[in-house]
Design a protein around this motif. Structure first.
Motif, PDB file in Angstrom:
ATOM      1  N   GLU A 175       0.831  -1.205   0.000  1.00  0.00           N
ATOM      2  CA  GLU A 175       0.000   0.000   0.000  1.00  0.00           C
ATOM      3  C   GLU A 175       0.868   1.258   0.000  1.00  0.00           C
ATOM      4  N   HIS A 176       1.992   1.199   0.683  1.00  0.00           N
ATOM      5  CA  HIS A 176       2.907   2.344   0.754  1.00  0.00           C
ATOM      6  C   HIS A 176       4.344   1.864   0.742  1.00  0.00           C
ATOM      7  N   GLU A 177       5.230   2.711   0.275  1.00  0.00           N
ATOM      8  CA  GLU A 177       6.654   2.468   0.359  1.00  0.00           C
ATOM      9  C   GLU A 177       7.250   3.166   1.584  1.00  0.00           C
ATOM     10  N   THR A 196       3.196  -1.997   5.827  1.00  0.00           N
ATOM     11  CA  THR A 196       2.274  -0.925   5.420  1.00  0.00           C
ATOM     12  C   THR A 196       1.008  -1.444   4.764  1.00  0.00           C
ATOM     13  N   GLY A 197       0.739  -2.747   4.807  1.00  0.00           N
ATOM     14  CA  GLY A 197      -0.441  -3.285   4.151  1.00  0.00           C
ATOM     15  C   GLY A 197      -0.217  -3.495   2.663  1.00  0.00           C
ATOM     16  N   GLN A 266       6.329  -0.110  -8.909  1.00  0.00           N
ATOM     17  CA  GLN A 266       6.089   0.404 -10.266  1.00  0.00           C
ATOM     18  C   GLN A 266       5.021  -0.390 -11.012  1.00  0.00           C
ATOM     19  N   TRP A 267       4.602  -1.533 -10.436  1.00  0.00           N
ATOM     20  CA  TRP A 267       3.516  -2.322 -11.015  1.00  0.00           C
ATOM     21  C   TRP A 267       2.148  -1.881 -10.487  1.00  0.00           C
ATOM     22  N   ASN A 268       2.130  -0.913  -9.591  1.00  0.00           N
ATOM     23  CA  ASN A 268       0.876  -0.367  -9.070  1.00  0.00           C
ATOM     24  C   ASN A 268       1.193   1.026  -8.532  1.00  0.00           C
ATOM     25  N   TYR A 269       1.478   1.931  -9.461  1.00  0.00           N
ATOM     26  CA  TYR A 269       1.962   3.264  -9.115  1.00  0.00           C
ATOM     27  C   TYR A 269       0.786   4.208  -8.936  1.00  0.00           C
ATOM     28  N   ARG A 270       0.668   4.767  -7.730  1.00  0.00           N
ATOM     29  CA  ARG A 270      -0.475   5.597  -7.357  1.00  0.00           C
ATOM     30  C   ARG A 270      -0.026   7.001  -6.964  1.00  0.00           C
ATOM     31  N   PRO A 271      -0.951   7.939  -6.836  1.00  0.00           N
ATOM     32  CA  PRO A 271      -0.558   9.296  -6.441  1.00  0.00           C
ATOM     33  C   PRO A 271       0.272   9.342  -5.165  1.00  0.00           C
ATOM     34  N   ASP A 272       0.027   8.420  -4.238  1.00  0.00           N
ATOM     35  CA  ASP A 272       0.801   8.402  -2.995  1.00  0.00           C
ATOM     36  C   ASP A 272       2.298   8.220  -3.236  1.00  0.00           C
ATOM     37  N   HIS A 273       2.663   7.738  -4.416  1.00  0.00           N
ATOM     38  CA  HIS A 273       4.077   7.522  -4.704  1.00  0.00           C
ATOM     39  C   HIS A 273       4.794   8.803  -5.130  1.00  0.00           C
ATOM     40  N   ILE A 275       2.928  12.383  -4.578  1.00  0.00           N
ATOM     41  CA  ILE A 275       2.351  13.654  -4.129  1.00  0.00           C
ATOM     42  C   ILE A 275       3.026  14.203  -2.877  1.00  0.00           C
ATOM     43  N   TYR A 276       3.731  13.357  -2.134  1.00  0.00           N
ATOM     44  CA  TYR A 276       4.488  13.820  -0.967  1.00  0.00           C
ATOM     45  C   TYR A 276       5.991  13.778  -1.226  1.00  0.00           C
ATOM     46  N   GLY A 277       6.353  13.745  -2.498  1.00  0.00           N
ATOM     47  CA  GLY A 277       7.734  13.516  -2.884  1.00  0.00           C
ATOM     48  C   GLY A 277       7.878  12.109  -3.423  1.00  0.00           C
ATOM     49  N   SER A 278       8.786  11.923  -4.346  1.00  0.00           N
ATOM     50  CA  SER A 278       8.937  10.623  -5.002  1.00  0.00           C
ATOM     51  C   SER A 278       9.423   9.570  -4.013  1.00  0.00           C
ATOM     52  N   ASN A 279       8.660   8.469  -3.866  1.00  0.00           N
ATOM     53  CA  ASN A 279       9.069   7.415  -2.937  1.00  0.00           C
ATOM     54  C   ASN A 279       8.931   6.016  -3.527  1.00  0.00           C
ATOM     55  N   CYS A 280       8.857   5.913  -4.857  1.00  0.00           N
ATOM     56  CA  CYS A 280       8.923   4.605  -5.516  1.00  0.00           C
ATOM     57  C   CYS A 280      10.221   4.575  -6.320  1.00  0.00           C
ATOM     58  N   LYS A 281      11.282   4.122  -5.686  1.00  0.00           N
ATOM     59  CA  LYS A 281      12.612   4.166  -6.303  1.00  0.00           C
ATOM     60  C   LYS A 281      12.686   3.313  -7.565  1.00  0.00           C
ATOM     61  N   ALA A 282      11.958   2.200  -7.576  1.00  0.00           N
ATOM     62  CA  ALA A 282      11.981   1.333  -8.747  1.00  0.00           C
ATOM     63  C   ALA A 282      11.433   2.060  -9.973  1.00  0.00           C
ATOM     64  N   ALA A 283      10.407   2.888  -9.783  1.00  0.00           N
ATOM     65  CA  ALA A 283       9.846   3.652 -10.901  1.00  0.00           C
ATOM     66  C   ALA A 283      10.827   4.713 -11.372  1.00  0.00           C
ATOM     67  N   GLU A 284      11.561   5.308 -10.448  1.00  0.00           N
ATOM     68  CA  GLU A 284      12.560   6.291 -10.846  1.00  0.00           C
ATOM     69  C   GLU A 284      13.613   5.661 -11.742  1.00  0.00           C
TER      70      GLU A 284
END
Length: 367
Positions: A175-177, A196-197, A266-273, A275-284
């Motif tokens: 759910e979160h990184e 984080t669920g 990166q297989w389920n990239y949502r605004p939470d990744h 909107i508070y700063g980039s936190n999905c390193k794999a997508a980067e």
């Protein structure tokens, strides 16, 4: 063929960045093509549940699946009765070219508890829980929410089935990184998977294993099968769950963690990744593979990066040149969003899309 490519609006040649892929991409591609080689004619099954005003969103998701996927697709569309004719009218006009077919189903819940399931979270959302019991002849299935967009072939997600170990029955993303902004670890009043669920908007299932498994639970020392455990879980936790069926899945996999395969963000990239700063390193590093526009971001102005991708795929006409009519106009739109946190990392929204288009044209050139 493994290296990701990016196209610039300002020139007409393909550019090879040196820092995108590396050996991880090599081995991922090797696994993917090995899996496809050993499962050459396997049809991929994709399910979605559409109610209310979700017709356009669902059709756009299906379009994204068709554009890039390699092997045949079968869409299982669960929709309210009043939407069936609209779906037929639109989907029958799609230029499938033998790549896909579909089946429409009514929304169906167990008779004795239908009213409770219908009002859980959003209308029809809990339908996904009953897919293993309804689609009894389907061995494996990819369920997605209506607000999903595929930016690379469905085949690549489908290949995760071959990575399951002997105990795993389903795959989802966290759910979160970042635990500091996590919802479950801060607010949940029920058990949840991991730190984080998990998010159930993209859920890959080996449904044969799901139907056979006996699940540990906190209601009885006796293990229960999928069809036996759903209603007792709802009765126990209905006053403590916020996100409906997703919460029930979190509870189930909390007690059966060995049964879940977790795939990267990166297989389920949502605004939470973002909107508070980039936190999905794999997508980067590799780009977004599957975009999940929850919170209605495809239809308002709060997250223009998400809306730009949605509009680009919705308006794309099958057969048009993907570079000049989809990718380049999209890049221009994304450059207008850099005043937002997600817009600051807009390149992650087109990095994988660029590669998918390149790979698609390469396959076509080989006949």
């Amino acid at each position: 063929r493994c290296k990701s490519l990016s196209v610039s609006f300002w020139n007409s040649y393909w550019m090879l960045p040196s820092d995108v892929c590396g050996m991880n991409c090599f081995w991922e591609a090797a696994f993917r093509y090995d899996y496809m080689k050993t499962h050459p004619s396997e049809k991929m099954h994709l399910a979605v549940v559409a109610c209310g005003e979700r017709l356009e969103e669902t059709v756009t998701m299906l379009r994204s699946a068709i554009i890039f996927s390699i092997r045949p697709l079968h869409f299982h569309i669960f929709a309210e009765d009043q939407l069936h004719e609209s779906f037929k009218g639109i989907l029958d006009e799609f230029p499938y070219e033998g790549k896909a077919n579909y089946t429409l189903y009514p929304i169906t819940f167990p008779t004795e508890s239908a009213a409770e399931w219908k009002k859980l979270f959003k209308p029809c959302a809990s339908q996904r829980l009953f897919l293993p019991l309804i689609l009894k002849n389907v061995d494996s299935l990819l369920y997605v929410d209506t607000d999903i967009l595929f930016l690379r072939p469905v085949d690549d997600m489908w290949s995760f089935l071959g990575k399951f170990n002997s105990t795993q029955i389903a795959a989802m993303a966290p759910e979160h990184e970042e635990p500091r902004i996590g919802w479950y670890n801060r607010f949940a009043r029920h058990p949840y998977y991991g730190v984080t669920g998990i998010n159930s908007g993209v859920m890959l299932m080996n449904m044969t294993r799901i139907r056979r498994k006996y699940f540990k639970n906190d209601m009885t020392p006796v293990r229960l099968q999928w069809g036996e455990i759903l209603m007792p879980l709802l009765k126990k936790y209905k006053l403590n769950i916020t996100w409906g069926d997703q919460d029930l899945l979190n509870i189930m996999f909390f007690h059966n963690p060995e049964s879940l395969y977790v795939f990267p963000c990166q297989w389920n990239y949502r605004p939470d990744h973002c909107i508070y700063g980039s936190n999905c390193k794999a997508a980067e590093e590799e780009g977004i593979f599957i975009l999940h526009g929850n919170r209605g971001v495809y239809h308002d102005d709060k997250q223009p990066t998400f809306r730009a991708v949605y509009e680009a795929i919705k308006n794309y006409s099958f057969g048009d040149d993907l570079v000049h009519t989809l990718l380049q106009p999209l890049e221009l739109e994304l450059q207008k969003t850099t005043h937002t946190y997600c817009g600051r990392v807009y390149k992650v929204f087109i990095k994988q899309l660029t590669k998918s288009i390149r790979d698609l044209y390469a396959r076509r050139s080989k006949g």
